[in-house]
Design an enzyme around this catalytic site. Structure first.
Site, PDB file in Angstrom:
ATOM      1  CG  HIS A  89      -0.156  -0.003   2.534  1.00  0.00           C
ATOM      2  ND1 HIS A  89       0.629  -1.060   2.915  1.00  0.00           N
ATOM      3  CD2 HIS A  89      -0.058   0.924   3.522  1.00  0.00           C
ATOM      4  CE1 HIS A  89       1.169  -0.789   4.098  1.00  0.00           C
ATOM      5  NE2 HIS A  89       0.775   0.403   4.487  1.00  0.00           N
ATOM      6  CB  CYS A  90       3.906   2.199   1.398  1.00  0.00           C
ATOM      7  SG  CYS A  90       3.016   2.297   2.955  1.00  0.00           S
ATOM      8  CG  LEU A  91       7.850   0.967  -0.937  1.00  0.00           C
ATOM      9  CD1 LEU A  91       9.083   0.110  -1.142  1.00  0.00           C
ATOM     10  CD2 LEU A  91       8.267   2.344  -0.452  1.00  0.00           C
TER      11      LEU A  91
ATOM     12  CG  ASP B  60       2.665   5.989   0.242  1.00  0.00           C
ATOM     13  OD1 ASP B  60       1.530   5.781  -0.242  1.00  0.00           O
ATOM     14  OD2 ASP B  60       2.999   5.604   1.369  1.00  0.00           O
TER      15      ASP B  60
END
Length: 418
Positions: free
Chosen positions: A258-260, A263
């Site tokens: 869900h991040c890299l 974001d």
């Protein structure tokens, strides 16, 4: 206090259960009715929160899951932990917007609202707060407290859990900061206050952009090193012996979760929109990491060609569908892209992953299996994508005819390392 946590996924559920365990009355609000049913039955779908903890909170009456927005009424603190996906490179903040409008109906003077969802700097004060004000008739800072605290959940991390990981906190004014910090001080070991929500929002993007760029660096070095006949893994080991000025990152089949994959693009989008400039580091890192699954597939094709074989019609076993070891999170996982590429080439693709449940979105052409000697012997090639500790690596080394190891977990004459 009565606490509402909007979103009961990998971020919201650990927060909600921790708040319930520390004495708050918690409502875990989620629009996913199936998820709410599972929670009401005391069943966890998040590795970091056991079913036992959920059942204990349910039995104590300190936690309740609900898909009815009416249950959000009467809150003292509301925390929003909803997804913030990208659509064609543009931030999709509709879930934040919907959450703000829903909470505004029940916002009372003196209450505290905190945004945790990852987003671009300025979202709390320029979008989230104004929607709360519009729907409630109250003013942030003057009538209610408003702040931002970026989530730092690292699924499957046995050392740095929710309580142990320092929590960055912020508020739109001094009173809001105090309210936000007081709330988290009761949940985690350490809080780190910053001057405004914009600094807290940027801190989250900085953390993940740092990782994203450095992973891209070692991925590109790994590709060049192979052509230069250099063992990149030995070079990384050697560099890691330096006790200062170096941080270890290792190559892999791509980034996920869900991040890299998401974001850093929020920051790039904001810079382009507000300043009219390109964030070249992020754009380059995106290009390298997004194409690592293609590189893995090319390596596999080359391995087949060297054996005078074709991928078309071959049986390929993938080990791991999750984006990260020892977790069941397959969001944005490079394994999904690799499997799709191989299936499109005509391969018969099977996948073993003891953590990723059947309900996760994967290509319906992909056959789910367990890692057994029979599957290994029948496979023309094995690709280790996610190095779960649960895999029997001795079994793989003993029975696989050929392995492309993307994580440097295996050794032997039939093992090729990424």
């Amino acid at each position: 206090m009565r606490v509402v946590v909007v979103g009961q996924g990998y971020v919201g559920l650990p927060l909600a259960i921790r708040a319930a365990e520390t004495g708050h009355e918690v409502i875990g609000y989620d629009v996913d009715t199936e998820r709410v049913k599972s929670l009401a039955a005391g069943e966890s779908y998040v590795e970091d929160v056991s079913s036992e903890r959920i059942r204990a909170a349910l039995e104590a009456g300190s936690y309740r899951a609900s898909d009815s927005v009416r249950d959000c009424g009467g809150f003292d603190v509301a925390v929003v932990t909803v997804p913030t996906p990208l659509h064609e490179g543009t931030p999709d903040l509709r879930y934040i917007e919907e959450s703000a409008r829903a909470l505004a109906r029940y916002l009372r003077p003196g209450a505290t609202v905190i945004l945790e969802s990852t987003t671009y700097p300025g979202t709390t004060q320029e979008l989230f707060g104004p929607l709360l004000e519009e729907g409630s008739g109250l003013v942030a800072g003057a009538d209610f407290h408003l702040g931002y605290s970026p989530e730092r959940i690292d699924p499957g991390n046995p050392v740095w859990g929710f309580e142990q990981t320092p929590k960055v906190v912020s508020g739109v004014d001094a009173a809001s900061l105090k309210a936000v910090q007081d709330f988290y001080d009761g949940l985690v070991d350490t809080t780190v206050p910053v001057g405004s929500p914009k600094e807290a929002e940027l801190a989250k993007l900085l953390e993940n952009t740092f990782r994203h760029v450095n992973i891209a660096l070692v991925n590109e070095i790994a590709m060049f090193a192979r052509h230069l006949d250099i063992d990149v893994w030995q070079a990384i080991d050697a560099a890691s012996s330096k006790p200062f000025g170096f941080m270890r990152f290792t190559p892999g089949p791509g980034v996920g979760g869900h991040c890299l994959p998401i974001d850093p693009s929020y920051l790039s989008w904001r810079v382009q929109r507000e300043l009219g400039q390109s964030f070249r580091f992020v754009e380059l890192a995106n290009d390298i990491n997004n194409h690592m699954p293609d590189y893995v597939t090319r390596r596999l094709v080359n391995a087949f060609n060297s054996r005078k074989r074709a991928v078309n019609g071959s049986r390929i076993l993938l080990l791991g569908l999750a984006y990260k070891k020892n977790t069941g999170d397959a969001r944005e996982s490079p394994a999904l892209r690799i499997s799709q590429l191989l299936l499109d080439m005509g391969a018969e693709v099977r996948a073993a992953d003891p953590h990723v449940v059947e309900g996760q979105r994967v290509d319906n052409r992909l056959v789910r299996v367990e890692l057994t000697q029979k599957e290994l012997v029948a496979a023309d090639a094995v690709v280790l994508i996610t190095d779960h500790d649960a895999f029997d690596y001795g079994l793989v080394e003993a029975h696989a005819d050929y392995v492309l190891d993307c994580r440097r977990r295996l050794s032997g004459p039939r093992i090729e390392v990424l």
